[in-house]
Design an enzyme around this catalytic site. Structure first.
Site: not given
Length: 940
Positions: A539, A541, A464, A468, A392, A545, A396
């Site tokens: 879910n 968030e 995720d 990522h 991750y 992304e 970024k």
């Protein structure tokens, strides 16, 4: 029921150590997973598998973990023999059927199909239809929690577990077996039916309370449970028997039966027609042409009795807003707002393509010397990756550098550009080579590719991956723009394609990765959890992304000449953009319950939404988590500029003032609506701040000052090249496009403008058109005139396209004075004081075509405090239309027929306009999006 605080408390179990990280340094990406792309064989038995110039392993690095239960025990997919070799789409709305996260629950957690909810148990499938929201977690979360109205199964069924037996794009079939009986139930998004098949026992429905029978016709039974109406359908010749809460029917040698949740008891005849047209599969097909993205959603069916092959589907708001297909008057309640029912096995949506550009266009508002200085700060930093080690944070850092490459190129800083490219290549190549400190490993059981070091449960929970890997794909797309050889399959392109196949695979036949693992094509957005092991469902968030992956697909596909992949990115981005607009930002103010006191949510759950994040309650992060990273793929957010203004205003109210920690992200977000306001905030600190960890001063400076010069994105215009965009300021539009191809091409925009773009270049030009300054929202306190907007909205915006909505037939009955299946338009959170001497006024254009004897009628209602109770209602006399094609004008001059209640000060109030046909036996139309489709309220 799952409250926000309980969710956050459990975070240490989901991602060890996360809850203790400082908020300013932590960014959770708790979501998504894998997807496949193109034909591919399963990995060979070797420990290291070559992939172009790169490689990955088929066994995890020593000391690391793969998918586990909550106690840390290894776990494999929970599938039937028939499904065992098929890649399972983890990160879906039903993933808990296949992923047994909790060792003591071999069935499932609640699954939110909408309108129905489900939970597997030993005796069969619980079915519910939650219609009343609860506000929990100190008012920070709303949810329509699963509560069983009934359980469908077989007499005596007592299965030790439930497995996933079959699935398609948005349906799934769980399977039960106890040695004597077998049972299957096909369920799905938008499906009011449950299609059951079983052997070894009678059909059995167990209700949560004693049902009320409203219709009994042998094999067709209508019951009401907990205020919800259901129809039960057994094979012809069977008969339902009701005994207390147990309802049974012999199947007479057949193996099928079904049930449906009804929108009303009088819908039974319509639903009965399709009771034995069993859904066997679902599939979406998309295309992106001429600046438009179209998607067709189709169900396949099997006639168990008779010849009927049609069915009924409930469309989500983000779907019915963009379809011209006929819809019935039937509706359902859902956490995503009203669902509307279509009587067909397919429907098609159409949206303007939300373009993606590598960088904002060059402008005179950017000081090149200042920008070059900011660029050098990043390129010459002692550690441009800020110590990132896991997938991750490495991602970024890659994203941070990728945003600066085209910016450096734009101002002629080629040495800096090439240095940034070199840094990105070097780090990606480290990850794409097996055997080092960082590498990717393929899990043959779960058919997924995981990067190690992993983070936030990307390994143990399959969370995720789309978050990522979005940064890796986006960074690779920028590299490919400048170095096609690096992106070739024989070089590093194959590894990028593995990441794409893991997260956004368009292939349904790839044996190595599932189809669109994390993207839920019917829900319109991705899911983050790999196991879906929550009472509130799955879910997501950071929707932004997820958008970052779609934008990366557009750019990678364009840069490598893979138009199919480019168009997949356009479909995913355009679809998820509308879902974000409606379900995260509630831009139309038609989704969140009136009792939920927020204008945005940080997280969407299967059961609702939460004003929160996984790691902090800080308002800046709650609002910013669905903004980052800001890229050329973020322009879609500018479609709803009024919603951006409300979003920023709420953040500042909750925050006690302007943003401090994530100020740069929120400045850039604000600039999509009001560039001048964002620039004032940038100028106020003059670069004296600490950037968010995926941002840089160079990018923020360029972004804000460019938009201040060319204007906010003009989303009313689209180009026929997916890598194009339009901006507008003071009546002048700026058109830009990047041509990744080897030959020049002309881009045509929907307003008729054309732009010639040389090969492998960006071109920009200007022309007249577009909105003037701040057209979006004068605000209800001073703007008391609202336009009707398709989708049930009253808005002060003046830039929405013209359209028309259908007004339902009166069905040959006199409906004068009483709304019947009205078309409804609303605006919420209105403030104003009564203007003395004025009255409600409206101007509408209606058309009955050639139909005779129709009469549209209007009622305007005022809920003064927004509590759900309308304090004032004004019904006007109907307007008799003529049987000639063409618009006719209907105004308040027809006169008031009836008035109840009194006007008073509006404090976060709601204003509603209803229009229905009071007479006649046919539909009519009402115009939307024009100055001839307005309501003026008597307020200042």
């Amino acid at each position: 029921m799952i409250e926000v605080l309980l969710v956050r408390t459990s975070l240490s179990r989901l991602a060890p150590g996360l809850a203790s990280r400082p908020a300013a340094a932590t960014l959770l990406a708790i979501a998504v997973a894998a997807v496949g792309l193109g034909p591919a064989a399963s990995p060979a038995a070797a420990a290291t598998i070559p992939a172009g110039a790169g490689s990955y392993t088929d066994s995890r690095p020593a000391g690391t973990s793969g998918p586990t239960t909550n106690t840390g025990a290894p776990v494999t997919p929970k599938l039937t023999t028939a499904a065992r070799d098929k890649p399972v789409p983890t990160n879906d709305w039903w993933s808990s059927l296949a992923y047994q996260r909790y060792g003591d629950n071999p069935y499932s957690t609640p699954m939110y199909g909408h309108p129905l909810t489900y939970q597997a148990k030993a005796s069969g499938l619980e079915v519910g239809y939650p219609t009343t929201p609860a506000i929990v977690g100190d008012g920070r979360q709303y949810e329509y929690a699963h509560k069983a109205d009934l359980t469908v199964g077989l007499s005596g069924l007592n299965s030790p577990d439930t497995k996933a037996d079959a699935w398609s794009d948005w349906t799934v079939t769980p399977y039960w077996a106890d040695g004597s009986r077998t049972f299957r139930a096909t369920i799905g998004h938008g499906m009011p039916f449950v299609y059951a098949k079983g052997s070894g026992g009678d059909a059995r429905i167990t209700t949560a309370s004693t049902p009320t029978v409203f219709s009994d016709d042998g094999n067709v039974l209508g019951i009401t449970v907990a205020g919800h109406h259901y129809a039960l359908f057994a094979p012809t010749g069977s008969d339902w028997n009701v005994s207390g809460t147990a309802i049974t029917a012999g199947l007479g040698g057949k193996d099928y039966f079904s049930l449906a949740v009804l929108p009303s008891t009088d819908a039974l005849a319509t639903y009965r027609k399709y009771a034995f047209s069993f859904v066997t599969g679902s599939q979406v097909a998309w295309q992106s042409t001429g600046g438009t993205v179209k998607a067709t959603y189709s169900l396949t069916t099997e006639a168990k009795e008779g010849t009927e092959r049609g069915t009924l589907q409930a469309l989500y708001r983000h779907q019915w807003l963009h379809t011209t297909d006929a819809l019935t008057p039937y509706t359902y309640v859902s956490p995503r707002g009203t669902m509307k029912v279509r009587e067909s096995a397919s429907f098609t949506t159409s949206q303007k393509n939300n373009g993606v550009v590598p960088a904002l266009p060059a402008s005179s508002g950017v000081d090149k010397a200042r920008l070059a200085g900011y660029l050098n700060e990043v390129a010459n930093a002692s550690d441009p990756f800020s110590g990132a080690a896991d997938t991750y944070w490495t991602g970024k850092a890659l994203g941070r550098l990728a945003q600066l490459v085209p910016v450096a190129d734009q101002i002629g800083e080629t040495a800096t550009r090439d240095k940034l490219l070199g840094l990105m290549k070097g780090r990606l190549q480290e990850w794409f080579t097996a055997g080092g400190a960082s590498e990717f490993s393929y899990d043959k059981d779960w058919k997924t590719l995981t990067g190690y070091p992993a983070s936030y449960g990307s390994d143990t929970e399959l969370n995720d991956h789309h978050f990522h890997y979005s940064y890796y794909v986006y960074a690779a797309a920028i590299i490919a723009q400048y170095d096609q050889a690096w992106a070739a399959d024989s070089a590093w392109g194959t590894m990028i394609k593995h990441l794409i196949r893991d997260t956004a695979n368009p292939s349904r036949t790839d044996s190595a990765y599932p189809f669109l693992r994390g993207f839920d094509v019917y829900a319109g957005h991705s899911w983050a959890s790999g196991h879906q092991g929550f009472a509130a469902g799955n879910n997501q968030e950071s929707s932004s992304e997820s958008i970052n992956l779609s934008a990366g697909l557009v750019l990678w596909g364009a840069a490598t000449g893979d138009n199919n992949l480019r168009d997949l990115g356009s479909f995913l981005l355009t679809t998820e953009s509308e879902a974000i607009t409606q379900y995260w930002f509630d831009a139309s103010q038609q989704v969140f319950p009136a009792s939920f006191g927020h204008d945005t949510v940080g997280m969407v759950w299967g059961s609702g939404g939460a004003y929160s994040t996984w790691w902090t309650a800080n308002p800046e992060e709650i609002h910013g988590i669905n903004v980052l990273p800001v890229t050329g793929g973020s322009l879609h957010l500018a479609r709803e500029k009024a919603a951006i203004k409300r979003n920023i205003a709420e953040m500042e109210r909750e925050n006690g003032g302007p943003a401090q920690e994530w100020r740069d992200l929120l400045w850039q977000f604000e600039s999509l609506s009001d560039p001048a306001a964002a620039k004032a905030k940038w100028d106020g600190v003059n670069g004296n701040y600490t950037p968010e960890q995926g941002e840089s001063k160079a990018h923020t400076y360029h972004w804000i000052n460019t938009l201040n010069t060319v204007g906010a994105p003009d989303m009313t215009v689209s180009g026929d090249l997916p890598t194009s965009a339009v901006f507008s300021k003071d009546g002048t539009r700026t058109y830009t496009a990047h041509n990744h191809g080897a030959t020049a091409r002309t881009v045509t925009f929907s307003d008729g403008k054309t732009l010639s773009v040389p090969a492998r270049s960006t071109a920009t030009s200007t022309g007249p058109g577009g909105p003037g300054p701040d057209p979006e929202e004068p605000g209800p306190s001073t703007g008391n005139t609202f336009r009707l907007k398709t989708g049930g909205v009253l808005t002060t915006a003046t830039t929405d396209p013209a359209g028309a909505d259908t007004v339902a037939s009166a069905d040959g009955v006199n409906r004068d004075g009483t709304p019947y299946r009205p078309t409804v338009y609303e605006v919420k959170k209105v403030n104003g004081k009564v203007a003395s001497g004025t009255a409600t006024a409206f101007r509408l254009r209606v058309d009955a075509g050639t139909k005779v004897g129709l009469a549209p009628q209007v009622r305007v209602s005022y809920d003064l405090t927004g509590d759900g109770t309308f304090d004032r209602a004004e019904t006007f006399r109907y307007f008799a239309t003529d049987p000639v094609n063409g618009w006719e004008e209907y105004t308040q001059a027809s006169g008031a027929q009836a008035t109840t209640g009194s006007l008073g000060e509006l404090k976060n109030g709601t204003v509603r306009l209803e229009i229905w046909n009071a007479l006649g036996n046919g539909t009519s139309q009402v115009q939307t999006g024009t100055d001839a489709a307005v309501l003026k309220i008597p307020y200042v």
